[in-house]
Design a protein around this motif. Structure first.
Motif, PDB file in Angstrom:
ATOM      1  N   UNK A  53       0.842  -1.191   0.000  1.00  0.00           N
ATOM      2  CA  UNK A  53       0.000   0.000   0.000  1.00  0.00           C
ATOM      3  C   UNK A  53       0.877   1.240   0.000  1.00  0.00           C
ATOM      4  N   UNK A  54       0.530   2.228  -0.843  1.00  0.00           N
ATOM      5  CA  UNK A  54       1.363   3.426  -0.975  1.00  0.00           C
ATOM      6  C   UNK A  54       0.554   4.703  -0.905  1.00  0.00           C
ATOM      7  N   UNK A  55       1.195   5.718  -0.319  1.00  0.00           N
ATOM      8  CA  UNK A  55       0.751   7.097  -0.455  1.00  0.00           C
ATOM      9  C   UNK A  55       1.785   7.763  -1.357  1.00  0.00           C
ATOM     10  N   UNK A  56       1.805   9.081  -1.393  1.00  0.00           N
ATOM     11  CA  UNK A  56       2.802   9.768  -2.209  1.00  0.00           C
ATOM     12  C   UNK A  56       4.216   9.598  -1.671  1.00  0.00           C
ATOM     13  N   UNK A  58       4.992   7.301   1.368  1.00  0.00           N
ATOM     14  CA  UNK A  58       5.179   6.146   2.256  1.00  0.00           C
ATOM     15  C   UNK A  58       4.693   4.870   1.579  1.00  0.00           C
ATOM     16  N   UNK A  59       5.302   3.761   2.008  1.00  0.00           N
ATOM     17  CA  UNK A  59       4.835   2.450   1.589  1.00  0.00           C
ATOM     18  C   UNK A  59       4.705   1.582   2.830  1.00  0.00           C
ATOM     19  N   UNK A 122       6.870 -16.532   8.518  1.00  0.00           N
ATOM     20  CA  UNK A 122       6.971 -15.164   9.060  1.00  0.00           C
ATOM     21  C   UNK A 122       5.870 -14.278   8.492  1.00  0.00           C
ATOM     22  N   UNK A 123       5.345 -13.418   9.353  1.00  0.00           N
ATOM     23  CA  UNK A 123       4.487 -12.303   8.933  1.00  0.00           C
ATOM     24  C   UNK A 123       5.137 -11.053   9.519  1.00  0.00           C
ATOM     25  N   UNK A 124       5.340 -10.041   8.678  1.00  0.00           N
ATOM     26  CA  UNK A 124       6.014  -8.814   9.114  1.00  0.00           C
ATOM     27  C   UNK A 124       5.368  -7.609   8.442  1.00  0.00           C
ATOM     28  N   UNK A 125       5.649  -6.446   8.988  1.00  0.00           N
ATOM     29  CA  UNK A 125       5.256  -5.184   8.368  1.00  0.00           C
ATOM     30  C   UNK A 125       6.523  -4.494   7.879  1.00  0.00           C
ATOM     31  N   UNK A 126       6.497  -4.040   6.642  1.00  0.00           N
ATOM     32  CA  UNK A 126       7.605  -3.296   6.060  1.00  0.00           C
ATOM     33  C   UNK A 126       7.160  -1.855   5.858  1.00  0.00           C
ATOM     34  N   UNK A 127       7.944  -0.924   6.387  1.00  0.00           N
ATOM     35  CA  UNK A 127       7.676   0.507   6.243  1.00  0.00           C
ATOM     36  C   UNK A 127       8.808   1.116   5.433  1.00  0.00           C
TER      37      UNK A 127
END
Length: 142
Positions: A53-56, A58-59, A122-127
């Motif tokens: 998911x992306x904004x202008x 951030x992902x 594994x389940x992770x969040x990538x920022x």
């Protein structure tokens, strides 16, 4: 590409993206991930799957790796934080290697080679702060 679905909720304009991102008005607050999303994140170097998911600027990716798989050594101009929700990752950033467990994160500086391999599922969040994404998104944060 994801599109908006408009609906009225308690008098407010509510928008829900098919990827599972919900926004009220113009700004996104609550993000609800669609568990059915089997999107291959970055096929050139990773077996990870999940919504991107992306904004202008951030992902946010909820990424899953099966045991023994992950992201091969790669680098990108974006700084990245990988926060583990479930499982254990074997991570190398530059010359440093370590394990990342649930509740821990790994920071990957801009243009520093890094890899992440799942020691178990594994389940992770990538920022990421976006600079030049080189793979497709599955939805929008705006």
């Amino acid at each position: 590409q994801t599109s908006y679905k408009h609906q009225e909720t308690a008098g407010e304009d509510s928008r829900r993206l098919s990827s599972g991102v919900e926004s009220k008005g113009c700004a996104v607050g609550l993000i609800v991930f669609d568990e059915q999303d089997d999107h291959l994140v970055a096929e050139r170097y990773s077996t990870g799957r999940g919504p991107v998911l992306r904004s202008d600027v951030m992902e946010l990716t909820k990424i899953s790796f099966t045991k023994g798989n992950g992201a091969e050594m790669h680098q990108h101009p974006e700084e990245q934080i990988l926060y583990v929700l479930e499982g254990v990752l074997d991570v190398t950033v530059g010359e440093e290697s370590y394990e990342v467990h649930p509740g821990q994160a790994s920071f990957h500086p801009s243009n520093v080679p890094h890899r992440a391999m799942a020691k178990e599922d594994v389940v992770a969040l990538s920022f990421k702060h976006l600079v030049a994404p080189n793979y497709e998104k599955s939805g929008d944060l705006t």
